[in-house]
Design a protein around this motif. Sequence first.
Motif, PDB file in Angstrom:
ATOM      1  N   LEU A 166     -12.536 -51.806  27.960  1.00  0.00           N
ATOM      2  CA  LEU A 166     -13.156 -51.010  26.895  1.00  0.00           C
ATOM      3  C   LEU A 166     -14.520 -51.561  26.505  1.00  0.00           C
ATOM      4  N   SER A 167     -14.596 -52.889  26.389  1.00  0.00           N
ATOM      5  CA  SER A 167     -15.862 -53.505  26.025  1.00  0.00           C
ATOM      6  C   SER A 167     -16.932 -53.203  27.073  1.00  0.00           C
ATOM      7  N   GLN A 168     -16.562 -53.324  28.331  1.00  0.00           N
ATOM      8  CA  GLN A 168     -17.512 -53.074  29.416  1.00  0.00           C
ATOM      9  C   GLN A 168     -17.874 -51.595  29.515  1.00  0.00           C
ATOM     10  N   PHE A 169     -16.914 -50.722  29.225  1.00  0.00           N
ATOM     11  CA  PHE A 169     -17.182 -49.281  29.255  1.00  0.00           C
ATOM     12  C   PHE A 169     -18.179 -48.906  28.155  1.00  0.00           C
ATOM     13  N   LYS A 170     -18.010 -49.493  26.988  1.00  0.00           N
ATOM     14  CA  LYS A 170     -18.942 -49.226  25.892  1.00  0.00           C
ATOM     15  C   LYS A 170     -20.357 -49.686  26.243  1.00  0.00           C
TER      16      LYS A 170
END
Length: 426
Positions: free
Chosen positions: A291-295
């Motif tokens: 999720l962090s990387q997708f954001k």
Amino acid sequence: MPFDSLGLIPALVQAAAQSGYAAPTAIQAAAIPAILQGRDVRGSAQTGSGKTAAFSLPLLQRLGAERAQGSSRRVRALVLVPTRELAAQVGETMRSLAQHLPERLKIVVAFGGVSINPQMMGLRGGADIVVATPGRLLDLVEHNALKLDAVSMLVLDEADRLFDLGFAEELGRILALLPKQRQNLLFSATFPSAIQALADGMLHDPAVVDVQGEPGTEPNIVQRVIEVDAARRTQLLRHLLKQHENEWDRVLVFVATQHAAQIVAEKLYKNGIYAVPFHGDIAQGTRTDILSQFKQSRWDVVIATDLAARGIDIAQLPVVINYDLPRSPTDYIHRIGRTGRAGESGLAISFVSASTEAHFRLIEKRQGLSLPRERVEGFEPTEVAVPVVDASGTGGIKGKRPSKKDKLRAAAALAAARGDAPEKND
């Protein structure tokens, strides 16, 4: 209408401004004064409308005032959420909003999928607010890491999901541990009629805040439906991603199963698209990293189950694609609500095959929609729908008619909410 007109103290008005709220949203303007007055609230508004801040700001103000009067550090506010990702997100929001308060509040976030020991350590010395998923909260209670007998404010975020079958038993056990006299705050984007009756059973003279459909509150989401044979959905998905690679910097794709998430992600990755699966069998640390990387736009595409349909806030996410249709109209609303958040525009695309056309028509009917069907050149469908007779009369939509077991579990949760659940024998 400015935030200070709602009765918030300057520190929280400043915190709201720093969080990007130039003025209160509709749900915030209606809910904050009622919560500050100590009233129970049932709040319903579209995803991305600021519901977390709507309950967090007045909750923080009330607890901050109690701390200033020298109250002990016992858990006085409990926020229950259905997913680990939402627990982390709500905790992050509350900590950000609380940073300028005159009195420091201790906020502990607890969820499963990770070791319980750091969470137990975090609860040493007490806490003012606990944000938790139901299962992990009960684990902590059983480990004597916290007590719930001082809780004066209970928040159910994504309340409709918490009243649903998967959480009914755990919710009932938690409610039985709480003081009968407390303020109850229930928030969700949707409150189906069956769930609404259960929710109202635990509320006393509530302020009912429903901003669904008010002018200016509807998210700006363009909804499209593309007809395609089921066997060619992955090819069509790859075609659309390549065609719009300069416009869609990130795409969230929903599938029905964990297996499908793995398979579709692998096929896209092998074809040069930076895609990753996201589902409940992936370790929590990895899910958090994804999720962090997708954001940060480090993944182009996330292929997710309905685990990602609620509570995940990805700013300026341009596109959501329903590779598989959701089982219920409620889930459809939550899925597409991942785009078009906080005033941004968004696009939601649903793939419909001959076998799912009737199901999508039911989704349209329940949501008051009538969407034109599109076809993409080179992917025109060849399959023909076979009429299916649904003897139940529910159209195959999940949750239309609860089973006897559903009703019994829901009744147990409602009994606990009313305070008349039987005492637990040790």
